[in-house]
Design a protein around this motif. Structure first.
Motif, PDB file in Angstrom:
ATOM      1  N   GLU A  74       0.793  -1.220   0.000  1.00 46.75           N
ATOM      2  CA  GLU A  74       0.000   0.000   0.000  1.00 46.75           C
ATOM      3  C   GLU A  74       0.836   1.286   0.000  1.00 46.75           C
ATOM      4  OE1 GLU A  74      -2.841  -0.399   3.207  1.00 46.75           O
ATOM      5  OE2 GLU A  74      -4.162  -1.557   1.907  1.00 46.75           O
ATOM      6  N   GLU A  75       2.055   1.197  -0.491  1.00 43.63           N
ATOM      7  CA  GLU A  75       2.862   2.402  -0.674  1.00 43.63           C
ATOM      8  C   GLU A  75       3.855   2.158  -1.812  1.00 43.63           C
ATOM      9  OE1 GLU A  75       4.710   3.260   3.036  1.00 43.63           O
ATOM     10  OE2 GLU A  75       5.701   1.319   3.197  1.00 43.63           O
ATOM     11  N   TYR A  76       4.075   3.206  -2.571  1.00 45.34           N
ATOM     12  CA  TYR A  76       4.901   3.111  -3.766  1.00 45.34           C
ATOM     13  C   TYR A  76       5.775   4.360  -3.847  1.00 45.34           C
ATOM     14  CZ  TYR A  76       0.765   0.242  -4.792  1.00 45.34           C
ATOM     15  OH  TYR A  76      -0.280  -0.655  -4.720  1.00 45.34           O
ATOM     16  N   ALA A  77       6.941   4.205  -4.451  1.00 44.57           N
ATOM     17  CA  ALA A  77       7.823   5.356  -4.642  1.00 44.57           C
ATOM     18  C   ALA A  77       8.546   5.213  -5.978  1.00 44.57           C
ATOM     19  CB  ALA A  77       8.829   5.464  -3.498  1.00 44.57           C
ATOM     20  N   PHE A  78       8.637   6.324  -6.680  1.00 46.58           N
ATOM     21  CA  PHE A  78       9.323   6.371  -7.976  1.00 46.58           C
ATOM     22  C   PHE A  78      10.193   7.625  -8.006  1.00 46.58           C
ATOM     23  CE2 PHE A  78       5.134   4.447  -8.520  1.00 46.58           C
ATOM     24  CZ  PHE A  78       5.424   3.241  -9.156  1.00 46.58           C
ATOM     25  N   LEU A  79      11.441   7.448  -8.376  1.00 47.55           N
ATOM     26  CA  LEU A  79      12.359   8.583  -8.494  1.00 47.55           C
ATOM     27  C   LEU A  79      12.714   8.753  -9.963  1.00 47.55           C
ATOM     28  CD1 LEU A  79      14.091  10.738  -7.023  1.00 47.55           C
ATOM     29  CD2 LEU A  79      15.937   9.043  -6.956  1.00 47.55           C
ATOM     30  N   TYR A  80      12.476   9.947 -10.477  1.00 49.46           N
ATOM     31  CA  TYR A  80      12.690  10.223 -11.895  1.00 49.46           C
ATOM     32  C   TYR A  80      13.734  11.322 -12.095  1.00 49.46           C
ATOM     33  CZ  TYR A  80       8.047   8.036 -12.177  1.00 49.46           C
ATOM     34  OH  TYR A  80       6.979   7.188 -12.049  1.00 49.46           O
ATOM     35  N   ALA A  81      14.332  11.301 -13.264  1.00 51.21           N
ATOM     36  CA  ALA A  81      15.179  12.407 -13.696  1.00 51.21           C
ATOM     37  C   ALA A  81      14.465  13.116 -14.833  1.00 51.21           C
ATOM     38  CB  ALA A  81      16.544  11.900 -14.163  1.00 51.21           C
ATOM     39  N   ASN A  82      14.443  14.437 -14.753  1.00 46.37           N
ATOM     40  CA  ASN A  82      13.876  15.240 -15.834  1.00 46.37           C
ATOM     41  C   ASN A  82      14.983  15.511 -16.844  1.00 46.37           C
ATOM     42  OD1 ASN A  82      12.927  17.293 -17.518  1.00 46.37           O
ATOM     43  ND2 ASN A  82      11.734  18.251 -15.883  1.00 46.37           N
ATOM     44  N   PRO A  83      14.915  14.943 -18.043  1.00 49.44           N
ATOM     45  CA  PRO A  83      16.018  15.083 -18.997  1.00 49.44           C
ATOM     46  C   PRO A  83      16.231  16.519 -19.473  1.00 49.44           C
ATOM     47  CG  PRO A  83      14.105  14.083 -20.051  1.00 49.44           C
ATOM     48  CD  PRO A  83      13.817  14.138 -18.582  1.00 49.44           C
ATOM     49  N   GLU A  84      15.232  17.375 -19.287  1.00 45.25           N
ATOM     50  CA  GLU A  84      15.362  18.745 -19.765  1.00 45.25           C
ATOM     51  C   GLU A  84      16.230  19.603 -18.857  1.00 45.25           C
ATOM     52  OE1 GLU A  84      11.558  20.450 -20.467  1.00 45.25           O
ATOM     53  OE2 GLU A  84      11.051  19.055 -22.092  1.00 45.25           O
ATOM     54  N   ASN A  85      16.043  19.447 -17.534  1.00 44.73           N
ATOM     55  CA  ASN A  85      16.816  20.285 -16.601  1.00 44.73           C
ATOM     56  C   ASN A  85      17.680  19.483 -15.634  1.00 44.73           C
ATOM     57  OD1 ASN A  85      14.968  19.233 -14.759  1.00 44.73           O
ATOM     58  ND2 ASN A  85      13.732  21.087 -14.687  1.00 44.73           N
ATOM     59  N   LYS A  86      17.691  18.147 -15.816  1.00 40.60           N
ATOM     60  CA  LYS A  86      18.513  17.247 -14.992  1.00 40.60           C
ATOM     61  C   LYS A  86      18.076  17.206 -13.527  1.00 40.60           C
ATOM     62  CE  LYS A  86      21.006  16.444 -18.619  1.00 40.60           C
ATOM     63  NZ  LYS A  86      20.830  15.180 -19.349  1.00 40.60           N
ATOM     64  N   LYS A  87      16.934  17.787 -13.203  1.00 46.24           N
ATOM     65  CA  LYS A  87      16.452  17.764 -11.828  1.00 46.24           C
ATOM     66  C   LYS A  87      15.738  16.440 -11.542  1.00 46.24           C
ATOM     67  CE  LYS A  87      17.535  21.984 -10.477  1.00 46.24           C
ATOM     68  NZ  LYS A  87      18.423  22.245  -9.330  1.00 46.24           N
ATOM     69  N   LEU A  88      15.791  16.024 -10.287  1.00 49.57           N
ATOM     70  CA  LEU A  88      15.101  14.812  -9.873  1.00 49.57           C
ATOM     71  C   LEU A  88      13.692  15.143  -9.387  1.00 49.57           C
ATOM     72  CD1 LEU A  88      17.909  12.971  -7.861  1.00 49.57           C
ATOM     73  CD2 LEU A  88      17.361  12.816 -10.295  1.00 49.57           C
ATOM     74  N   VAL A  89      12.795  14.196  -9.563  1.00 50.35           N
ATOM     75  CA  VAL A  89      11.429  14.318  -9.065  1.00 50.35           C
ATOM     76  C   VAL A  89      11.087  13.031  -8.324  1.00 50.35           C
ATOM     77  CG1 VAL A  89       8.995  14.457  -9.680  1.00 50.35           C
ATOM     78  CG2 VAL A  89      10.655  15.906 -10.854  1.00 50.35           C
ATOM     79  N   LEU A  90      10.660  13.170  -7.086  1.00 50.17           N
ATOM     80  CA  LEU A  90      10.288  12.017  -6.270  1.00 50.17           C
ATOM     81  C   LEU A  90       8.769  11.958  -6.152  1.00 50.17           C
ATOM     82  CD1 LEU A  90      11.121   9.651  -4.447  1.00 50.17           C
ATOM     83  CD2 LEU A  90      11.274  11.280  -2.548  1.00 50.17           C
ATOM     84  N   VAL A  91       8.206  10.826  -6.528  1.00 44.98           N
ATOM     85  CA  VAL A  91       6.762  10.625  -6.462  1.00 44.98           C
ATOM     86  C   VAL A  91       6.472   9.474  -5.504  1.00 44.98           C
ATOM     87  CG1 VAL A  91       4.673  10.055  -7.756  1.00 44.98           C
ATOM     88  CG2 VAL A  91       6.456  11.457  -8.826  1.00 44.98           C
ATOM     89  N   LEU A 150       1.950  17.508 -12.643  1.00 43.81           N
ATOM     90  CA  LEU A 150       3.084  17.851 -13.500  1.00 43.81           C
ATOM     91  C   LEU A 150       3.218  19.358 -13.711  1.00 43.81           C
ATOM     92  CD1 LEU A 150       5.382  16.489 -14.980  1.00 43.81           C
ATOM     93  CD2 LEU A 150       3.960  16.409 -17.024  1.00 43.81           C
ATOM     94  N   CYS A 151       2.111  20.022 -14.025  1.00 42.14           N
ATOM     95  CA  CYS A 151       2.191  21.467 -14.256  1.00 42.14           C
ATOM     96  C   CYS A 151       2.614  22.207 -12.995  1.00 42.14           C
ATOM     97  CB  CYS A 151       0.840  21.998 -14.742  1.00 42.14           C
ATOM     98  SG  CYS A 151       0.440  21.513 -16.432  1.00 42.14           S
ATOM     99  N   LYS A 152       2.133  21.750 -11.849  1.00 38.10           N
ATOM    100  CA  LYS A 152       2.508  22.392 -10.588  1.00 38.10           C
ATOM    101  C   LYS A 152       3.956  22.098 -10.236  1.00 38.10           C
ATOM    102  CE  LYS A 152      -2.093  22.718  -8.555  1.00 38.10           C
ATOM    103  NZ  LYS A 152      -2.952  22.406  -7.388  1.00 38.10           N
ATOM    104  N   LEU A 153       4.414  20.887 -10.560  1.00 37.18           N
ATOM    105  CA  LEU A 153       5.825  20.574 -10.334  1.00 37.18           C
ATOM    106  C   LEU A 153       6.712  21.495 -11.156  1.00 37.18           C
ATOM    107  CD1 LEU A 153       6.212  16.687 -10.235  1.00 37.18           C
ATOM    108  CD2 LEU A 153       6.783  18.311  -8.425  1.00 37.18           C
ATOM    109  N   ASP A 154       6.350  21.701 -12.413  1.00 39.22           N
ATOM    110  CA  ASP A 154       7.120  22.592 -13.275  1.00 39.22           C
ATOM    111  C   ASP A 154       7.113  24.005 -12.724  1.00 39.22           C
ATOM    112  OD1 ASP A 154       7.712  20.537 -14.966  1.00 39.22           O
ATOM    113  OD2 ASP A 154       6.130  20.993 -16.407  1.00 39.22           O
ATOM    114  N   THR A 155       5.948  24.432 -12.216  1.00 43.81           N
ATOM    115  CA  THR A 155       5.839  25.758 -11.624  1.00 43.81           C
ATOM    116  C   THR A 155       6.686  25.857 -10.373  1.00 43.81           C
ATOM    117  OG1 THR A 155       3.596  26.043 -12.461  1.00 43.81           O
ATOM    118  CG2 THR A 155       4.254  27.453 -10.638  1.00 43.81           C
TER     119      THR A 155
END
Length: 219
Positions: A74-91, A150-155
């Motif tokens: 009942e819990e999940y985690a995904f760590l991504y890299a944004n290829p455009e700005n090289k920033k990480l995003v944790l979901v 996604l839009c709020k993350l970008d903001t």
């Protein structure tokens, strides 16, 4: 931009193993990020690491598979890299009372965590099959993830680097009219309540829990 067809295509190519409805919606969230161009660099227990958003992961450009993605209950985690700005995003996703609570945080943000509550039954049919064929209303889910996450993350990411105005901060940390309750303090993010409830809460409650890094916490 991700759409219903691209998200379903990602799911079908990945051929994940689902245990239940929650798995299916959580993986659909993951598929949305991949279809949006993000690169998965950690999932499951490694993504829950205290150092998930640290520089050690920032230097890791290697894409990983989805092994262990649903290893925890009942819990999940995904760590991504944004290829455009090289920033990480944790979901991170947490299941409470048939709802999937999605929290996302971009690297470099302090308190600008983005939240979305998903009613699992709205997106998975009653069939007991273990595949993706009974996913439904994907178009609605994709639009919600795009506009509310996604839009709020970008903001948040751009506003943080440019010292965002308080109006932007307030929309992500103190959204009005949602009925949600938030607790925060300087240098900390938003936090998701954990535990059992006798009845579904009217809205998710966010507070400090066991996931923390650098003196702050996330979910």
């Amino acid at each position: 931009m991700a759409n219903e067809k691209s998200v379903m295509a990602v799911i079908r190519v990945a051929r994940p193993s689902f245990r239940n409805k929650n798995d299916k919606v959580a993986f659909a969230v993951h598929a949305f990020f991949l279809a949006s161009g993000y690169v998965l660099i950690a999932t499951g227990p490694p993504a829950f690491s205290d150092s998930a958003l640290s520089s050690s992961f920032s230097t890791c450009d290697e894409e990983v598979g989805t092994d262990q993605w649903n290893e925890l209950d009942e819990e999940y985690a995904f760590l991504y890299a944004n290829p455009e700005n090289k920033k990480l995003v944790l979901v991170k996703c947490l299941v409470i009372n048939h709802k999937l609570l999605v929290d996302a945080l971009a690297q470099g943000s302090s308190s600008e965590t983005v939240h979305l509550q998903i009613n699992v039954d709205d997106y998975v049919g009653e069939s007991n099959n273990n595949g993706s064929s009974n996913l439904k209303n994907l178009e609605t889910l994709v639009k919600s993830l795009d506009t509310q996450v996604l839009c709020k993350l970008d903001t948040c990411s751009s506003s943080n680097s440019n010292k965002a105005s308080s109006s932007i901060t307030s929309t992500t940390t103190e959204p009005g009219g949602t009925g949600r309750i938030y607790l925060s303090w300087p240098g900390a993010g938003m936090y998701t309540a954990r535990g059992d409830y006798g009845a579904p809460p009217p809205a998710p409650v966010f507070f400090a829990d066991r996931f923390a890094w650098n003196g702050s916490a996330f979910m």
